[in-house]
Design a protein around this motif. Structure first.
Motif, PDB file in Angstrom:
ATOM      1  N   ASP A  66       0.831  -1.208   0.000  1.00  0.00           N
ATOM      2  CA  ASP A  66       0.000   0.000   0.000  1.00  0.00           C
ATOM      3  C   ASP A  66       0.866   1.258   0.000  1.00  0.00           C
ATOM      4  O   ASP A  66       0.588   2.215  -0.732  1.00  0.00           O
ATOM      5  N   HIS A  71      -0.778   4.634  -0.977  1.00  0.00           N
ATOM      6  CA  HIS A  71      -2.013   4.509  -0.189  1.00  0.00           C
ATOM      7  C   HIS A  71      -1.674   4.530   1.299  1.00  0.00           C
ATOM      8  O   HIS A  71      -1.740   3.513   1.993  1.00  0.00           O
ATOM      9  N   SER A  74      -4.562   3.442   3.885  1.00  0.00           N
ATOM     10  CA  SER A  74      -4.786   1.995   3.906  1.00  0.00           C
ATOM     11  C   SER A  74      -3.646   1.286   4.628  1.00  0.00           C
ATOM     12  O   SER A  74      -3.872   0.360   5.414  1.00  0.00           O
ATOM     13  N   HIS A  77      -3.922   1.671   8.414  1.00  0.00           N
ATOM     14  CA  HIS A  77      -4.928   0.790   9.020  1.00  0.00           C
ATOM     15  C   HIS A  77      -4.363  -0.617   9.218  1.00  0.00           C
ATOM     16  O   HIS A  77      -4.641  -1.261  10.234  1.00  0.00           O
ATOM     17  N   LYS A  78      -3.578  -1.068   8.277  1.00  0.00           N
ATOM     18  CA  LYS A  78      -2.974  -2.399   8.417  1.00  0.00           C
ATOM     19  C   LYS A  78      -1.929  -2.401   9.530  1.00  0.00           C
ATOM     20  O   LYS A  78      -1.825  -3.362  10.287  1.00  0.00           O
TER      21      LYS A  78
END
Length: 142
Positions: A66, A71, A74, A77-78
């Motif tokens: 990502d 990104h 994203s 969040h991971k």
């Protein structure tokens, strides 16, 4: 209370803690299904470690992919979920086991990547303490 592990209130509490901290139920379920639980309700540390190390490796690879694509949100969040899972992985490992320090380091690395890439109103700092300092997190008001 729901018990993910009917034979272990302790492990079930950890699963619920992870869910409340932002775990993805599908990811968590896939990891926890691999864990063998002893008759005393304690996890087999080998299966526990393997399950969470596999999950962390997958999440870090996805987050790095990502990042390469730009990104950032994203990826953050991971990294957040990776921090949660590493914290859970560390939770039941005895303090004398070298895996505990590794999991703790993974939790810190994941959390720092979350702060670097995400939009959390948090910054890292140091608090003077005698001739040394202590690490700190500053949560911005507003």
């Amino acid at each position: 209370m729901y018990r993910y592990f009917p034979e272990s209130a302790m492990l079930s509490q950890g699963a619920l803690l992870a869910m409340n901290a932002g775990a993805d139920i599908n990811e968590l379920d896939r990891a926890l299904r691999q864990v063998e639980v002893g008759p005393d309700g304690a996890p087999d540390l080998g299966s526990w470690d393997a399950a969470f190390q596999g999950l962390l490796e997958t999440l870090w690879q996805q987050a790095e992919d990502d990042e390469c694509r730009g990104h950032r949100l994203s990826a953050s969040h991971k990294y957040r979920r990776a921090a949660v899972y590493a914290g859970l992985a560390e939770r039941y490992v005895p303090h004398t086991d070298e895996r505990k320090a590794r999991c703790y380091g993974q939790m810190q690395s994941s959390f720092h990547k979350l702060l670097e890439l995400g939009s959390e109103p948090v910054s890292r700092g140091e608090v003077p303490y005698g001739e040394q300092s202590l690490p700190a997190l500053f949560i911005h008001a507003g």
